[in-house]
Scaffold this motif. Structure first.
Motif, mmCIF file in Angstrom:
data_model
loop_
_atom_site.group_PDB
_atom_site.id
_atom_site.type_symbol
_atom_site.label_atom_id
_atom_site.label_comp_id
_atom_site.label_asym_id
_atom_site.label_seq_id
_atom_site.Cartn_x
_atom_site.Cartn_y
_atom_site.Cartn_z
ATOM 1 N N ASP A 9 0.673 -1.197 0.097
ATOM 2 C CA ASP A 9 -0.165 -0.035 0.073
ATOM 3 C C ASP A 9 0.958 1.229 0.094
ATOM 4 O O ASP A 9 0.610 2.242 -0.697
ATOM 5 C CB ASP A 9 -0.863 -0.067 1.394
ATOM 6 N N ALA A 10 1.886 1.385 0.830
ATOM 7 C CA ALA A 10 2.839 2.317 0.776
ATOM 8 C C ALA A 10 3.384 2.651 -0.249
ATOM 9 O O ALA A 10 3.591 3.749 -0.975
ATOM 10 C CB ALA A 10 3.721 2.403 2.062
ATOM 11 N N LEU A 11 3.648 1.439 -1.040
ATOM 12 C CA LEU A 11 4.495 1.787 -2.616
ATOM 13 C C LEU A 11 3.546 2.143 -3.573
ATOM 14 O O LEU A 11 3.933 3.026 -4.329
ATOM 15 C CB LEU A 11 5.145 0.240 -2.842
ATOM 16 N N SER A 12 2.355 1.682 -3.539
ATOM 17 C CA SER A 12 1.326 1.959 -4.344
ATOM 18 C C SER A 12 0.918 3.646 -4.186
ATOM 19 O O SER A 12 0.795 4.180 -5.302
ATOM 20 C CB SER A 12 0.165 1.434 -4.372
ATOM 21 N N ARG A 13 1.099 4.172 -2.986
ATOM 22 C CA ARG A 13 0.899 5.430 -2.858
ATOM 23 C C ARG A 13 1.927 6.416 -3.438
ATOM 24 O O ARG A 13 1.829 7.537 -3.765
ATOM 25 C CB ARG A 13 0.681 5.834 -1.191
ATOM 26 N N SER A 14 3.372 5.867 -3.051
ATOM 27 C CA SER A 14 4.399 6.760 -3.512
ATOM 28 C C SER A 14 4.427 6.768 -5.027
ATOM 29 O O SER A 14 4.942 7.775 -5.394
ATOM 30 C CB SER A 14 5.596 6.156 -2.935
ATOM 31 N N ARG A 15 3.963 5.823 -5.651
ATOM 32 C CA ARG A 15 3.940 5.945 -7.052
ATOM 33 C C ARG A 15 2.913 6.754 -7.981
ATOM 34 O O ARG A 15 3.308 7.188 -8.925
ATOM 35 C CB ARG A 15 3.736 4.259 -7.805
ATOM 36 N N GLU A 16 1.931 7.427 -6.992
ATOM 37 C CA GLU A 16 0.893 8.551 -7.716
ATOM 38 C C GLU A 16 1.513 9.463 -8.103
ATOM 39 O O GLU A 16 1.230 10.115 -9.037
ATOM 40 C CB GLU A 16 -0.174 8.428 -6.442
#
Length: 64
Positions: A9-16
């Motif tokens: 979840d943290a990685l997906s948020r940082s890719r935004e």
């Protein structure tokens, strides 16, 4: 197992917000040009130029 879900979840948020804006490109370009100008002045200075010529000359004259 919940740790991996939190990491995902943290990685997906940082890719935004992974791209740079136009102002960031402009500042990066200005910084790169400034660095290139300083590097050019250093490399073309007398001491560095003669040292580079010496190193290249020794490399070309090396016996194999």
């Amino acid at each position: 197992m919940w740790v991996w879900e939190r990491v995902r979840d943290a990685l997906s948020r940082s890719r935004e917000d992974a791209g740079m804006t136009t102002s960031e490109y402009a500042m990066g370009t200005i910084a790169a040009c400034g660095f290139a100008a300083v590097l050019y002045k250093v490399v073309t200075s007398g001491a560095v130029s003669s040292a580079l010529q010496s190193v290249i000359g020794k490399a070309l004259d090396a016996q194999f």
